[in-house]
Motif scaffolding. Sequence first.
Motif, PDB file in Angstrom:
ATOM      1  N   VAL A   8     -20.863  47.143  35.835  1.00  0.00           N
ATOM      2  CA  VAL A   8     -20.948  48.265  34.909  1.00  0.00           C
ATOM      3  C   VAL A   8     -20.299  49.498  35.516  1.00  0.00           C
ATOM      4  N   ASP A   9     -20.557  49.741  36.793  1.00  0.00           N
ATOM      5  CA  ASP A   9     -20.009  50.940  37.425  1.00  0.00           C
ATOM      6  C   ASP A   9     -18.483  50.878  37.502  1.00  0.00           C
ATOM      7  N   PRO A  48     -24.108  51.529  23.696  1.00  0.00           N
ATOM      8  CA  PRO A  48     -23.069  51.506  24.722  1.00  0.00           C
ATOM      9  C   PRO A  48     -23.454  50.661  25.930  1.00  0.00           C
ATOM     10  N   VAL A  49     -22.482  49.928  26.466  1.00  0.00           N
ATOM     11  CA  VAL A  49     -22.692  49.201  27.721  1.00  0.00           C
ATOM     12  C   VAL A  49     -22.831  50.203  28.866  1.00  0.00           C
ATOM     13  N   TYR A  50     -22.117  51.318  28.750  1.00  0.00           N
ATOM     14  CA  TYR A  50     -22.192  52.427  29.709  1.00  0.00           C
ATOM     15  C   TYR A  50     -21.661  53.648  28.976  1.00  0.00           C
ATOM     16  N   PRO A  51     -22.000  54.835  29.449  1.00  0.00           N
ATOM     17  CA  PRO A  51     -21.506  56.045  28.779  1.00  0.00           C
ATOM     18  C   PRO A  51     -20.002  56.208  28.972  1.00  0.00           C
ATOM     19  N   ILE A  52     -19.322  56.558  27.909  1.00  0.00           N
ATOM     20  CA  ILE A  52     -17.880  56.790  27.970  1.00  0.00           C
ATOM     21  C   ILE A  52     -17.562  57.915  27.005  1.00  0.00           C
ATOM     22  N   ASN A  53     -16.610  58.770  27.377  1.00  0.00           N
ATOM     23  CA  ASN A  53     -16.262  59.924  26.560  1.00  0.00           C
ATOM     24  C   ASN A  53     -14.786  59.865  26.173  1.00  0.00           C
ATOM     25  N   THR A 104     -15.989  53.345  35.492  1.00  0.00           N
ATOM     26  CA  THR A 104     -15.051  54.133  36.291  1.00  0.00           C
ATOM     27  C   THR A 104     -13.618  53.905  35.842  1.00  0.00           C
ATOM     28  N   TYR A 105     -13.241  52.625  35.680  1.00  0.00           N
ATOM     29  CA  TYR A 105     -11.864  52.331  35.289  1.00  0.00           C
ATOM     30  C   TYR A 105     -11.543  52.904  33.915  1.00  0.00           C
ATOM     31  N   ASN A 106     -12.376  52.588  32.934  1.00  0.00           N
ATOM     32  CA  ASN A 106     -12.035  52.984  31.568  1.00  0.00           C
ATOM     33  C   ASN A 106     -12.079  54.491  31.366  1.00  0.00           C
ATOM     34  N   GLN A 107     -13.049  55.169  31.985  1.00  0.00           N
ATOM     35  CA  GLN A 107     -13.066  56.627  31.839  1.00  0.00           C
ATOM     36  C   GLN A 107     -11.886  57.259  32.563  1.00  0.00           C
ATOM     37  N   ASN A 108     -11.549  56.722  33.731  1.00  0.00           N
ATOM     38  CA  ASN A 108     -10.385  57.246  34.443  1.00  0.00           C
ATOM     39  C   ASN A 108      -9.090  56.967  33.684  1.00  0.00           C
ATOM     40  N   LEU A 109      -9.002  55.796  33.054  1.00  0.00           N
ATOM     41  CA  LEU A 109      -7.827  55.487  32.236  1.00  0.00           C
ATOM     42  C   LEU A 109      -7.681  56.515  31.119  1.00  0.00           C
ATOM     43  N   ILE A 110      -8.762  56.759  30.397  1.00  0.00           N
ATOM     44  CA  ILE A 110      -8.743  57.730  29.304  1.00  0.00           C
ATOM     45  C   ILE A 110      -8.333  59.104  29.808  1.00  0.00           C
ATOM     46  N   ASN A 111      -8.843  59.474  30.956  1.00  0.00           N
ATOM     47  CA  ASN A 111      -8.572  60.814  31.492  1.00  0.00           C
ATOM     48  C   ASN A 111      -7.191  60.938  32.127  1.00  0.00           C
ATOM     49  N   HIS A 112      -6.610  59.812  32.516  1.00  0.00           N
ATOM     50  CA  HIS A 112      -5.363  59.845  33.278  1.00  0.00           C
ATOM     51  C   HIS A 112      -4.111  59.805  32.416  1.00  0.00           C
ATOM     52  N   VAL A 113      -4.181  59.135  31.268  1.00  0.00           N
ATOM     53  CA  VAL A 113      -2.943  58.825  30.552  1.00  0.00           C
ATOM     54  C   VAL A 113      -2.189  60.059  30.061  1.00  0.00           C
ATOM     55  N   GLY A 114      -2.877  61.174  29.927  1.00  0.00           N
ATOM     56  CA  GLY A 114      -2.176  62.387  29.523  1.00  0.00           C
ATOM     57  C   GLY A 114      -1.203  62.925  30.561  1.00  0.00           C
ATOM     58  N   GLN A 115      -1.327  62.448  31.804  1.00  0.00           N
ATOM     59  CA  GLN A 115      -0.488  62.961  32.889  1.00  0.00           C
ATOM     60  C   GLN A 115       0.858  62.266  32.999  1.00  0.00           C
ATOM     61  N   GLY A 116       0.995  61.073  32.388  1.00  0.00           N
ATOM     62  CA  GLY A 116       2.209  60.307  32.598  1.00  0.00           C
ATOM     63  C   GLY A 116       2.181  59.581  33.932  1.00  0.00           C
ATOM     64  N   LEU A 126     -16.966  47.978  25.391  1.00  0.00           N
ATOM     65  CA  LEU A 126     -17.587  49.284  25.602  1.00  0.00           C
ATOM     66  C   LEU A 126     -18.983  49.328  24.989  1.00  0.00           C
ATOM     67  N   PHE A 127     -19.203  48.445  23.999  1.00  0.00           N
ATOM     68  CA  PHE A 127     -20.472  48.438  23.276  1.00  0.00           C
ATOM     69  C   PHE A 127     -21.015  47.016  23.177  1.00  0.00           C
ATOM     70  N   TYR A 128     -22.329  46.917  23.110  1.00  0.00           N
ATOM     71  CA  TYR A 128     -22.977  45.660  22.755  1.00  0.00           C
ATOM     72  C   TYR A 128     -22.874  45.471  21.243  1.00  0.00           C
ATOM     73  N   PRO A 129     -23.083  44.246  20.766  1.00  0.00           N
ATOM     74  CA  PRO A 129     -22.999  44.033  19.315  1.00  0.00           C
ATOM     75  C   PRO A 129     -23.968  44.878  18.489  1.00  0.00           C
ATOM     76  N   ASP A 130     -25.052  45.361  19.109  1.00  0.00           N
ATOM     77  CA  ASP A 130     -25.970  46.235  18.365  1.00  0.00           C
ATOM     78  C   ASP A 130     -25.509  47.682  18.346  1.00  0.00           C
ATOM     79  N   ARG A 131     -24.276  47.915  18.803  1.00  0.00           N
ATOM     80  CA  ARG A 131     -23.606  49.225  18.820  1.00  0.00           C
ATOM     81  C   ARG A 131     -24.132  50.176  19.892  1.00  0.00           C
TER      82      ARG A 131
END
Length: 330
Positions: free
Chosen positions: A267-268, A323-328, A272-284, A316-321
């Motif tokens: 989970v950690d 979250p598997v972990y918090p993501i923004n 970490t990967y997905n939030q960093n991906l979201i935060n990083h892609v704006g930089q090129g 990112l989510f379980y089938p019951d909607r």
Amino acid sequence: MPYFLGEGIRSTAGAQPIGVVYGTHGNNLPPPNEVVDLYKSKNIQAMRLYDPNQAVLQALKGSNIQLLLDVPNADLQSLASSPSAAIDWVQRNVKAYFPDVSFKYIAVGHQVIPGVQAQYVLPAMKNIHSALSSAGLQNQIKVSTSIATGREVLEQYSPPSSSRLSSGASTYLGPMVQFLASNGAPLLVNLYTYRNYIGDPNHIGTEYALFTSPTSVIQDGRYNYQYLFDTIMDAIYVALEKLGGSNVTIVVSESGWPSAGGFGASVDNARTYNQNLINHVGQGTPRRPGKAIEAYVFEMFNENQKPQGAEQNFGLFYPDRQPVYPINFP
């Protein structure tokens, strides 16, 4: 406005939306209208859908969620051989829902290059493009295909300046890149640092793979690479340049990390990967600094009808909607 991740990456939101892949290999997933509502409530502005699921397309009407829609691999041969089949496909699955559904890309084939179906991809792309043109939609909807970044496609990626495509991939991607360049369409790339990491964990550290390396790991002339994601991205850009596609943009049509079920899956690490991906892609990337990357996180839900193990735990989510972990999302 700026947005943050606890690991320390800071970036400014680029012009490109962050999308999430919507897979449907589960017998306990919420109905499409609830899924679309979940996208909207989390400010997820783009979706990838692997087939023209009519219930999902209905649910997307009026949502303003940008859609990357796949042509299933099983349809490639018929669409490649028959322009009328392509016209029918576009009529049924695109024109019937346009403009209520915000189609952005059509992905003709999923990871079939190289392989036995690779011969059908470019002819099918051309027929779908012609069908969109006949419907007056060629400027709104771009036609591409999605490729993997494993050794079957990208034989060498580090350092990026020495990147090399496999001969099998080059055979098909050469003329395809010319088609993309002439039509202003991107190449769709499924990029998983997780795959590289589990394939060679002794040489690819978790920090390099998770966007948490504090310093540069690879030096390539005047370019320094702190994160594996950027290394692979720029390797593909170099490969495209060698094929005459220096103006072809890359859209990351899949990227993610599993939260359970495999080596390095937690989970950690997934958070970490997905939030960093979201935060990083704006930089090129080092070779394309400041050029925001359009990316789709894999994937929305854990899907219980996929193969056992990590494949069931990219959601990112379980089938019951829940979250598997918090993501923004910005």
